[in-house]
Structure formats: C-alpha cells, structure tokens
Design a protein around this motif. Structure first.
Motif, PDB file in Angstrom:
ATOM      1  N   UNK A  13       0.986  -1.101  -0.099  1.00 50.47           N
ATOM      2  CA  UNK A  13       0.032   0.051   0.084  1.00 50.47           C
ATOM      3  C   UNK A  13       0.998   1.160  -0.058  1.00 50.47           C
ATOM      4  N   UNK A  14       0.749   2.303  -1.143  1.00 50.79           N
ATOM      5  CA  UNK A  14       1.365   3.267  -0.901  1.00 50.79           C
ATOM      6  C   UNK A  14       1.207   4.281  -0.027  1.00 50.79           C
ATOM      7  N   UNK A  15       2.224   5.106   0.450  1.00 50.33           N
ATOM      8  CA  UNK A  15       2.011   5.965   1.716  1.00 50.33           C
ATOM      9  C   UNK A  15       1.011   7.113   1.233  1.00 50.33           C
ATOM     10  N   UNK A  16       0.464   7.594   2.160  1.00 49.39           N
ATOM     11  CA  UNK A  16      -0.210   9.176   1.918  1.00 49.39           C
ATOM     12  C   UNK A  16       0.346   9.838   3.043  1.00 49.39           C
ATOM     13  N   UNK A  17      -0.055  11.267   2.675  1.00 50.39           N
ATOM     14  CA  UNK A  17       0.420  12.263   3.650  1.00 50.39           C
ATOM     15  C   UNK A  17       1.693  12.478   3.459  1.00 50.39           C
ATOM     16  N   UNK A  18       2.517  13.105   4.542  1.00 49.52           N
ATOM     17  CA  UNK A  18       3.931  13.621   4.445  1.00 49.52           C
ATOM     18  C   UNK A  18       4.686  12.494   4.468  1.00 49.52           C
ATOM     19  N   UNK A  19       5.727  12.438   3.432  1.00 48.24           N
ATOM     20  CA  UNK A  19       6.554  11.456   3.288  1.00 48.24           C
ATOM     21  C   UNK A  19       7.644  11.273   4.162  1.00 48.24           C
ATOM     22  N   UNK A  20       8.079  12.491   4.401  1.00 47.84           N
ATOM     23  CA  UNK A  20       9.405  12.428   5.298  1.00 47.84           C
ATOM     24  C   UNK A  20      10.666  12.223   4.257  1.00 47.84           C
ATOM     25  N   UNK A  21      11.906  11.674   4.741  1.00 45.04           N
ATOM     26  CA  UNK A  21      12.855  10.999   3.861  1.00 45.04           C
ATOM     27  C   UNK A  21      13.327   9.717   4.496  1.00 45.04           C
ATOM     28  N   UNK A  22      13.267   8.774   3.403  1.00 49.10           N
ATOM     29  CA  UNK A  22      13.828   7.457   3.546  1.00 49.10           C
ATOM     30  C   UNK A  22      13.020   6.772   4.600  1.00 49.10           C
ATOM     31  N   UNK A  23      11.621   6.818   4.553  1.00 51.72           N
ATOM     32  CA  UNK A  23      11.022   6.310   5.485  1.00 51.72           C
ATOM     33  C   UNK A  23       9.995   4.870   4.883  1.00 51.72           C
ATOM     34  N   UNK A  24      10.047   4.996   3.528  1.00 48.75           N
ATOM     35  CA  UNK A  24       8.974   4.182   2.585  1.00 48.75           C
ATOM     36  C   UNK A  24       9.697   3.465   1.693  1.00 48.75           C
ATOM     37  N   UNK A  25       9.551   2.233   1.344  1.00 47.05           N
ATOM     38  CA  UNK A  25      10.263   1.689   0.155  1.00 47.05           C
ATOM     39  C   UNK A  25       9.522   0.963  -0.711  1.00 47.05           C
ATOM     40  N   UNK A 161      10.412  10.148  -1.276  1.00 45.67           N
ATOM     41  CA  UNK A 161      10.563  10.983  -0.157  1.00 45.67           C
ATOM     42  C   UNK A 161      10.293  12.477  -0.529  1.00 45.67           C
ATOM     43  N   UNK A 162       9.845  13.191   0.709  1.00 39.74           N
ATOM     44  CA  UNK A 162       9.707  14.637   0.655  1.00 39.74           C
ATOM     45  C   UNK A 162      10.970  15.308   1.018  1.00 39.74           C
ATOM     46  N   UNK A 163      11.000  16.382   1.836  1.00 38.94           N
ATOM     47  CA  UNK A 163      12.089  17.374   2.099  1.00 38.94           C
ATOM     48  C   UNK A 163      13.127  16.505   3.148  1.00 38.94           C
TER      49      UNK A 163
END
Length: 352
Positions: A13-25, A161-163
């Motif tokens: 399942x793909x992330x929603x909302x703020x991604x942060x950096x390097x948290x999802x793969x 990733x986001x910022x």
C-alpha cells in the motif's frame, strides 16, 4: 550478463500524507552478487530482507559503500533521472578505495532504469518530492580476518521522499565542531564509504544537543579550514565571489556540488575552489562581506544556512533568511531536474 525480472505478487500500500525522508520503500529492488572473480545473478526482485550470518565480514570490518540519486516525475508524466552515471562512477571509485571489485556502470545504469520504470507509480509528484535511489554494496564473506572480502552483494532500493529536513528550505543552524573530525587527507573522506558516516554521528548528536541542526567540519590537521557540513558540501557567497572548499582528498566530490559550480560559472559567477579558513568566514559574517552560506547534496539539493556557532558565539548570515543566490540555484537545479527549466547541460536522463 542477463538481467532477470521477478515481479511481486503482493504490492504494498502506497503511503499517504507527508513522506519525510527514507521512511517508505517500493515493491522491488535490484540485487546482484560477486564471487569467484565476477559479478553475477543480476535481478530485479520483490523488496525483501537479506539473510546474513553473524560472521559476515561487513559487520566486523565495515567494507561497504553507497550512493544516492533521484528520479522525478513531472506534470507531463515524464520520468527523469539526474546525473545517475556520475553517482555510479563515483561508487566505483569508492569501491576501489576499500578493495570492493568494480561493476559495469552501463549494465547497472540500465538495470536502475528498469527498476525505476517498474516502480514508476511510486514516484511522488508534489512540489519538493522525488523518488530517492540508494545503491549499496556490502562485503558478504562469512569469515573473520582483516582482509578484503571475496564475496559481495550489490543492491538498489527506492524510497518515495519529501524534504530531507522537516523545515524544508528554512535556513539551518550550524555548529562548527572544533574537536571531532570527519576525515583526513589520505583517509576515506573523498569516498562515500559507510565508515565516514559512523564517524560523523558523535559531532552531529553534540550539535543537536546544543540546539543546532548540523555540524560544520574543520580539517583534521589544524582545525582551521572548513571542509563539509553534516552530509553536505558547503558554499560561501562573499561579496566578490562564491567560494567552496577545494577537493584536497578529505572532502566528498558531491554531484550536486559539481552541478552548482558548473551552473554558476555558466552564468558568469566567479566560483573559487580553495581552502577556506573559519576565521575568514567569521570575519565575513561580522563585517557583512559574507552574504550567504548554503549546503548542497542529493537529499536536500540546497540547504540555506541562517547562522552558525563558533567559539561560543553565534554569527548570523544573510539576516537569517534564504538568500537570492541560494534560491536561484535551488530553482534552477530543481527546474532542470523536473523539466521546468531547459537542461542546457545534458544532465537529465529521461526514461519515459
């Protein structure tokens, strides 16, 4: 060598909302192994853990390198990579420094493209977001003993990733570290090896505890000259020219650093690669000759500096705000990366 592609049967399942950096793969990764004198068994496979024995040499002797680059999807639906060959060639240089066998850059670049295309629907499209690409190589020989390993594993994982910093382009606050050092001439500072980052953690934690965002490193010999900032290269915009620490063997030759230099020189801005004494930086901040300071790196692209602490005193830069030059360089680089600005340098590799 043939590249095998094994697609997942269980997409995440793909992330929603703020991604942060390097948290999802993403769903897939690239993997290949080295032993008996050659790289082999290259494949794109479902993202999964590795099984490594406790005696695996990477755990004991730190023989590992990594890289970081990005993919972007713009409003036209194009998928664009930014200077990926530069990163892979630098990875081979890092590998050579710690006795890891080199790989075929052309082959791995094509595999990287296929991997990004396969997981292309993971690329975020909001402003300031990207698909971060992390190639790595680790030593996998199952034996103790201080020598170059005889087997290795290379892998590439992808992370939407986001910022890099939670506060985005808000200026960061730096702490000039006067005791700990990141690297020395003749060591591994010029290469992207894992030990460099372990060596940086203590000073980073110290800076955070004192209310700063990152540590600014000085040279290991005299503790006099500025080298890097945290995980970034550093630029100083003085009244008459832009200056950045010269690559003397202890500083990582950043791809974003190189891009900023080429961009500014193409626009007629004088950029000097030289040794920069921290005393000159302090003097410039005090007399107003230092107009802007900014860090550069793949993860953050451009990170403006609002002030820095040295010798028990804080010094403001540019009124604590992002300067015109920093903003211009950020807009130009991200514009080229996403296609908003024409790529007059040929930096972008479009794969869709």
């Amino acid at each position: 060598m043939e590249l095998k592609v094994i697609k997942t049967d269980n997409p995440k399942k793909k992330p929603t909302g703020a991604l942060g950096f390097g948290k999802y793969f993403t769903d897939h990764m690239f993997v290949m192994e080295y032993d008996d004198g050659k790289w082999h068994d290259a494949r794109i496979q479902p993202y999964a853990p590795f099984t490594l024995e406790p005696c695996c040499s990477v755990f004991h002797y730190g023989q590992a390198v990594f890289e970081g680059t990005k993919a972007y999807r713009n409003k036209k639906g194009e998928i664009r990579l930014f200077r990926p060959r530069d990163n892979l060639e630098r990875m081979n240089n890092s590998s050579d420094r710690i006795c890891i066998p080199e790989f075929d850059v052309d082959f791995v670049l094509e595999a990287l493209k296929q991997l990004v295309l396969l997981d292309g629907d993971w690329i975020p499209t909001d402003e300031g977001t990207s698909l971060y690409i992390r190639p790595s190589i680790i030593a996998t020989e199952n034996a103790l003993g201080v020598h170059a390993a005889r087997s290795y594993k290379m892998f590439i994982i992808l992370s939407p990733s986001g910022s890099y910093y939670a506060h985005g382009l808000e200026p960061v606050k730096l702490y000039v570290e006067e005791h700990y050092v990141r690297a020395c001439i003749g060591g591994t500072g010029h290469h992207k090896v894992v030990g460099n980052y372990a060596a940086s953690l203590k000073a980073g934690e110290k800076a955070n505890s004192l209310g700063y965002d990152q540590a600014m490193w000085l040279d290991s010999n005299e503790h006099k000259y500025v080298e890097e900032v945290g995980s970034m290269n550093i630029f100083f915009a003085f009244k008459d020219k832009v200056r950045t620490p010269a690559l003397i063997g202890s500083i990582l030759p950043g791809v974003t650093r190189k891009s900023v230099i080429e961009l500014l020189r193409d626009e007629g801005v004088e950029v000097e690669e030289t040794r920069i004494a921290i005393s000159d930086v302090v003097e410039g901040a005090e007399n107003g000759n230092l107009k802007e300071v900014f860090g550069t790196g793949t993860a953050a692209v451009i990170s403006p500096v609002g002030d820095f602490g040295y010798g028990g005193k804080d010094y403001a830069v540019g009124g604590g705000k992002m300067g015109e030059l920093s903003r211009h360089v950020y807009d130009e680089l991200t514009g080229i990366q996403t296609g908003r600005v024409p790529d007059r340098f040929g930096w972008v590799v479009r794969i869709k």
